[in-house]
Write a protein that holds these residues in place. Structure first.
Motif, PDB file in Angstrom:
ATOM      1  N   ASN A 338       0.821  -1.200   0.000  1.00 51.12           N
ATOM      2  CA  ASN A 338       0.000   0.000   0.000  1.00 51.12           C
ATOM      3  C   ASN A 338       0.860   1.256   0.000  1.00 51.12           C
ATOM      4  OD1 ASN A 338      -2.807  -1.324   0.805  1.00 51.12           O
ATOM      5  ND2 ASN A 338      -1.221  -2.254   2.067  1.00 51.12           N
ATOM      6  N   ALA A 339       0.595   2.135  -0.965  1.00 53.24           N
ATOM      7  CA  ALA A 339       1.369   3.383  -1.031  1.00 53.24           C
ATOM      8  C   ALA A 339       1.072   4.282   0.162  1.00 53.24           C
ATOM      9  CB  ALA A 339       1.046   4.113  -2.330  1.00 53.24           C
ATOM     10  N   PHE A 340      -0.163   4.256   0.648  1.00 48.94           N
ATOM     11  CA  PHE A 340      -0.561   5.111   1.767  1.00 48.94           C
ATOM     12  C   PHE A 340      -0.948   4.236   2.954  1.00 48.94           C
ATOM     13  CE2 PHE A 340      -2.106   7.795  -1.978  1.00 48.94           C
ATOM     14  CZ  PHE A 340      -0.895   8.470  -2.076  1.00 48.94           C
ATOM     15  N   GLY A 341      -0.043   3.360   3.336  1.00 51.93           N
ATOM     16  CA  GLY A 341      -0.343   2.371   4.376  1.00 51.93           C
ATOM     17  C   GLY A 341       0.269   2.671   5.722  1.00 51.93           C
ATOM     18  N   ASP A 342       0.504   3.966   6.029  1.00 52.79           N
ATOM     19  CA  ASP A 342       1.219   4.312   7.254  1.00 52.79           C
ATOM     20  C   ASP A 342       0.338   4.929   8.329  1.00 52.79           C
ATOM     21  OD1 ASP A 342       0.709   6.655   5.942  1.00 52.79           O
ATOM     22  OD2 ASP A 342       2.791   7.286   5.723  1.00 52.79           O
ATOM     23  N   LEU A 343      -0.979   4.906   8.160  1.00 57.37           N
ATOM     24  CA  LEU A 343      -1.866   5.520   9.149  1.00 57.37           C
ATOM     25  C   LEU A 343      -2.080   4.555  10.315  1.00 57.37           C
ATOM     26  CD1 LEU A 343      -3.575   7.881  10.040  1.00 57.37           C
ATOM     27  CD2 LEU A 343      -5.484   6.949   8.720  1.00 57.37           C
ATOM     28  N   LEU A 344      -1.157   4.568  11.247  1.00 61.96           N
ATOM     29  CA  LEU A 344      -1.213   3.738  12.451  1.00 61.96           C
ATOM     30  C   LEU A 344      -0.907   4.636  13.648  1.00 61.96           C
ATOM     31  CD1 LEU A 344       0.712   0.621  11.101  1.00 61.96           C
ATOM     32  CD2 LEU A 344      -1.756   0.793  11.491  1.00 61.96           C
ATOM     33  N   PRO A 345      -1.860   5.474  14.034  1.00 63.35           N
ATOM     34  CA  PRO A 345      -1.606   6.471  15.085  1.00 63.35           C
ATOM     35  C   PRO A 345      -1.119   5.850  16.386  1.00 63.35           C
ATOM     36  CG  PRO A 345      -3.698   6.877  13.984  1.00 63.35           C
ATOM     37  CD  PRO A 345      -3.227   5.542  13.510  1.00 63.35           C
ATOM     38  N   ARG A 346      -0.177   6.541  16.999  1.00 64.60           N
ATOM     39  CA  ARG A 346       0.371   6.201  18.316  1.00 64.60           C
ATOM     40  C   ARG A 346       1.203   4.929  18.323  1.00 64.60           C
ATOM     41  NH1 ARG A 346      -4.733   7.491  18.773  1.00 64.60           N
ATOM     42  NH2 ARG A 346      -5.406   5.343  19.157  1.00 64.60           N
ATOM     43  N   LEU A 347       1.414   4.316  17.184  1.00 64.95           N
ATOM     44  CA  LEU A 347       2.242   3.114  17.127  1.00 64.95           C
ATOM     45  C   LEU A 347       3.703   3.513  16.991  1.00 64.95           C
ATOM     46  CD1 LEU A 347       2.176  -0.040  16.923  1.00 64.95           C
ATOM     47  CD2 LEU A 347       2.285   0.281  14.445  1.00 64.95           C
ATOM     48  N   THR A 348       4.557   3.038  17.889  1.00 64.13           N
ATOM     49  CA  THR A 348       5.979   3.366  17.830  1.00 64.13           C
ATOM     50  C   THR A 348       6.763   2.218  17.212  1.00 64.13           C
ATOM     51  OG1 THR A 348       6.213   2.625  20.129  1.00 64.13           O
ATOM     52  CG2 THR A 348       5.911   4.995  19.744  1.00 64.13           C
ATOM     53  N   GLY A 349       8.027   2.506  16.885  1.00 59.23           N
ATOM     54  CA  GLY A 349       8.830   1.595  16.089  1.00 59.23           C
ATOM     55  C   GLY A 349       9.200   0.298  16.771  1.00 59.23           C
ATOM     56  N   LEU A 350       9.509  -0.702  15.938  1.00 57.66           N
ATOM     57  CA  LEU A 350       9.912  -2.017  16.426  1.00 57.66           C
ATOM     58  C   LEU A 350      11.286  -1.952  17.090  1.00 57.66           C
ATOM     59  CD1 LEU A 350       8.914  -3.987  13.216  1.00 57.66           C
ATOM     60  CD2 LEU A 350       7.789  -4.208  15.459  1.00 57.66           C
ATOM     61  N   PRO A 351      11.520  -2.768  18.111  1.00 54.30           N
ATOM     62  CA  PRO A 351      12.861  -2.832  18.706  1.00 54.30           C
ATOM     63  C   PRO A 351      13.898  -3.204  17.650  1.00 54.30           C
ATOM     64  CG  PRO A 351      11.262  -3.979  20.094  1.00 54.30           C
ATOM     65  CD  PRO A 351      10.556  -3.655  18.807  1.00 54.30           C
ATOM     66  N   GLY A 352      15.000  -2.471  17.644  1.00 60.34           N
ATOM     67  CA  GLY A 352      16.072  -2.736  16.698  1.00 60.34           C
ATOM     68  C   GLY A 352      15.861  -2.167  15.314  1.00 60.34           C
ATOM     69  N   SER A 353      14.761  -1.461  15.106  1.00 62.40           N
ATOM     70  CA  SER A 353      14.462  -0.929  13.775  1.00 62.40           C
ATOM     71  C   SER A 353      15.127   0.413  13.521  1.00 62.40           C
ATOM     72  CB  SER A 353      12.954  -0.777  13.599  1.00 62.40           C
ATOM     73  OG  SER A 353      12.454   0.255  14.445  1.00 62.40           O
ATOM     74  N   GLY A 354      15.590   1.087  14.593  1.00 62.86           N
ATOM     75  CA  GLY A 354      16.082   2.445  14.446  1.00 62.86           C
ATOM     76  C   GLY A 354      14.986   3.474  14.571  1.00 62.86           C
ATOM     77  N   ALA A 355      13.733   3.010  14.715  1.00 59.05           N
ATOM     78  CA  ALA A 355      12.597   3.924  14.849  1.00 59.05           C
ATOM     79  C   ALA A 355      11.940   3.792  16.217  1.00 59.05           C
ATOM     80  CB  ALA A 355      11.576   3.649  13.752  1.00 59.05           C
TER      81      ALA A 355
END
Length: 387
Positions: A338-355
């Motif tokens: 999905n090109a616009f598949g990032d609407l996941l409010p309040r979700l923080t990055g995975l451990p080890g992802s750099g996010a």
């Protein structure tokens, strides 16, 4: 004292412009992430102005293409339908959207601005048939799909399902999104067919999106839906049995930013469609990871499948990959990118992802500005996996 040549060449902080609809939640969250990085709020270029040809960019701007959704007038201009809830019109929408995206790219290049989304890749991402073919050619595991000539209607589809001995299939509008028009089809032969879908038939046979998933039974009723959707183009793929969590069907939405899987959420549902707006619920990500490892699989390998899918679109900063876990959680396939598949409010990055500590939008801003969370430079790609 005069600045050194290297000082003069050092670029300043990026200035963002977002092509989107003012008030759109995605635009607001991205603007919040930009301000949170200590940068000026992004300039919003409304889709209405883009479609009217009344826009431009400044040299050095970083341009993000965002969803044209959540604006009835923009939807009317793109699809030619007066009711945004209508399902039909996706082929017209696709032609107008991709043409507008290509125009944005040309305007950005002409102004010396930088575009974060390749319009040629968007054209593939918004055609499920082309996207599936690109993934399959790259060796990314995907459900088997009907190839060949476009599906002309129900009789054509039924014949091809019988020929392939395919009793369960997902039928998707080629240019749809958010499960609009999707049918989970169970076909046991002539007269014995059931479709699970959120499509609602209105007066005169018009089709509308609904937030309620329903069962449509009988060849006449299901065939009428297929016949109405076929002119816009259909993508038909094998219905893969999915893993479950707490008795509910489950899959994963994995957000990949700059080549790295940064965020993931489990989506669960009692229905074949797990979309959160259709009654799906967020599941337990830690439990999913434990299930993968208990089955002898690799969690890193599962994320690597999503990264391999995203790698097919190197000119697009961020994609959302729908990862389908097979029964037992050991193997995975990619359902959609999905090109616009990032609407996941309040979700923080995975451990080890750099996010870690960043939401999906802050992770994208960090990737662009190249600071301490720069995902490309600080984290080499994972090794490929056959998860």
């Amino acid at each position: 004292m005069s600045p050194s040549p290297s000082d003069r060449a050092r670029p300043g902080p990026p200035r963002f412009a977002v092509v989107g609809n003012p008030g759109n939640r995605r635009v607001s969250l991205f603007a919040e992430a930009v301000r949170g990085a200590g940068l000026p709020a992004p300039r919003v270029v409304p889709w209405r102005e883009v479609l009217d040809g009344r826009y431009g960019f400044a040299p050095g701007e970083v341009v993000r293409l965002d969803s044209p959704g959540e604006d009835a007038e923009v939807d009317r201009l793109l699809r030619g339908a007066d009711d945004p809830a209508r399902v039909e019109g996706t082929a017209v929408w696709y032609r107008r959207f991709t043409r507008a995206a290509a125009g944005v790219a040309a305007a950005a290049r002409g102004a010396g601005a930088r575009l974060l989304d390749d319009p040629a890749e968007l054209a593939v991402l918004f055609d499920k048939r082309r996207c599936h073919a690109v993934l399959e050619a790259a060796g990314v595991p995907v459900p088997g799909a009907l190839g060949g000539a476009p599906v002309s209607g129900w009789q054509d589809l039924a014949g091809r399902l019988r020929e392939r001995r395919l009793r369960r299939a997902f039928v998707k509008p080629a240019h749809g999104s958010s499960a609009s028009g999707v049918m989970a089809l169970e076909y046991a032969g002539p007269g014995r067919v059931v479709a699970t879908t959120s499509v609602e038939t209105g007066p005169g046979g018009a089709l509308f999106n609904s937030l309620r998933v329903r069962r449509v039974e009988g060849e006449e009723r299901v065939g009428a839906l297929v016949d109405a959707l076929a002119p816009d183009g259909l993508h038909v793929e094998r219905w893969l049995p999915k893993a479950s969590q707490d008795g509910r069907r489950a899959d994963l939405r994995v957000v990949v930013v700059a080549g790295r899987a940064t965020h993931a959420v489990v989506r669960t549902s009692r229905h074949p469609m797990t979309n959160l707006h259709l009654g799906g619920a967020r599941g337990d990500l830690d439990a999913a990871r434990r299930a993968v490892e208990a089955a002898g699989g690799s969690w890193a390998g599962a994320l690597a499948v999503a990264e391999r899918a995203a790698a097919c679109f190197p000119g697009t900063l961020c994609v959302g990959v729908d990862l389908l876990p097979a029964t037992g959680w050991r193997r995975f396939a990619v359902g959609e990118v999905n090109a616009f598949g990032d609407l996941l409010p309040r979700l923080t990055g995975l451990p080890g992802s750099g996010a870690e500590g960043l939401d999906t939008y802050a992770a994208q801003v960090a990737a662009v500005i190249g600071k301490e969370h720069h995902l490309c430079s600080t984290h080499p790609p994972r090794a490929r996996s056959r998860a």
